[in-house]
Design an enzyme around this catalytic site. Structure first.
Site, PDB file in Angstrom:
ATOM      1  N   LYS A   1       0.853  -1.193   0.000  1.00 35.35           N
ATOM      2  CA  LYS A   1       0.000   0.000   0.000  1.00 35.35           C
ATOM      3  C   LYS A   1       0.886   1.240   0.000  1.00 35.35           C
ATOM      4  CE  LYS A   1      -3.713   0.336   2.603  1.00 35.35           C
ATOM      5  NZ  LYS A   1      -4.455   0.315   3.898  1.00 35.35           N
TER       6      LYS A   1
HETATM    7  C1  E4P Z   1      -7.514   0.780   4.677  1.00 36.92           C
HETATM    8  O1  E4P Z   1      -6.764  -0.038   5.210  1.00 36.92           O
HETATM    9  C2  E4P Z   1      -7.589   2.184   5.141  1.00 36.92           C
HETATM   10  O2  E4P Z   1      -6.341   2.596   5.546  1.00 36.92           O
HETATM   11  C3  E4P Z   1      -8.590   2.295   6.264  1.00 36.92           C
HETATM   12  O3  E4P Z   1      -9.818   1.723   5.848  1.00 36.92           O
HETATM   13  C4  E4P Z   1      -8.789   3.721   6.737  1.00 36.92           C
HETATM   14  O4  E4P Z   1      -9.850   3.710   7.623  1.00 36.92           O
HETATM   15  P1  E4P Z   1     -10.191   4.924   8.636  1.00 36.92           P
HETATM   16  O5  E4P Z   1     -10.580   6.092   7.809  1.00 36.92           O
HETATM   17  O6  E4P Z   1     -11.320   4.395   9.461  1.00 36.92           O
HETATM   18  O7  E4P Z   1      -8.958   5.162   9.446  1.00 36.92           O
END
Ligand code: E4P
Length: 227
Positions: free
Chosen positions: A86
């Protein structure tokens, strides 16, 4: 729409990996920090729980190009070939995405808030783009609409990049992105449970049991079939 689990909590991963049709697990630095302990040991354990075939998405923490490449290669050698790197969308992130995807690595371009970012990420060869739904909606933007735009752009360009929607705060948002043409969504354990919870399901099941017991007592259908 494919479903992934958005957590590093090992108990949750064990549970949902056993009972729910999840295709993998996604993490980010915040998610790993929340659990405490060694992130490397935690990621090894996650890989052990989900097996070799499911996807494990791990976010880079390096910010310089050479370091991102080194971190990505180390990640994949340590956590297996179905590991997706990522990388937050940025100039350096796009350069790293292009280089890594040219080398055959799977890259998930994350922290996507606009269809334009997703479009450029797909040109850079991303396997997935991860639009953030609730973070977008919280800014009075249209997170679900953005997914619909990305789906339209990807369909007309014929790109192989897929949409992995993330950052959900309601079960309705999950359903809405599915309707908007999203390929995959990564969901935390609370929302995952909400997706199937319904009091009428529970009362229906209780009613079936009551009617059966009134008619057949403690006999079971399995027992009757076996004679
Ligand atoms: C995916 O892994 C994203 O980083 C994550 O869904 C972000 O979520 P949040 O906005 O609840 O922190």
């Amino acid at each position: 729409m494919r479903i992934l689990l958005d957590t590093a909590n090992l108990d949750s991963i064990r549970y949902f990996n056993e009972y729910y049709p999840i295709e993998g697990v996604t993490t980010n630095p915040t998610i790993l920090a929340r659990e405490g302990g060694s992130p490397v040991e935690m990621l090894k354990e996650i890989r052990k729980i989900i097996g070799d075939k499911k996807e494990l998405h791990i976010q880079v923490t390096e910010t310089e190009y050479d370091k991102i490449i080194e971190e990505a290669k180390t990640m994949v050698s340590l956590f297996g070939k179905n590991t997706f790197v990522k990388i937050p969308v940025s100039d350096v992130g796009l350069k790293a995405t292009k280089a890594l995807s040219d080398m055959g690595y799977g890259v998930t371009v994350t922290a996507v808030l606009t269809a334009a970012q997703a479009m450029i990420a797909s040109c850079a060869g991303a396997s997935y783009v991860a639009p953030y739904i609730s973070r977008s909606e919280n800014l009075c933007a249209d997170g679900v609409g953005t997914v619909a735009e990305i789906a339209t752009i990807f369909k007309s360009s014929g790109t192989k990049t897929q949409i992995l929607a993330a950052s959900f705060k309601t079960a309705k948002e999950v359903l809405d992105v599915a309707v908007a043409g999203c390929h995959s969504a990564t969901i935390g354990s609370t929302i995952m449970r909400m997706l199937i919870a319904h009091t009428t399901t529970d009362t229906s099941v209780l009613g079936f049991r009551r009617d059966w017991e009134e008619a057949f007592g403690d006999k079971t259908l399995l027992g009757l079939m076996k004679g």
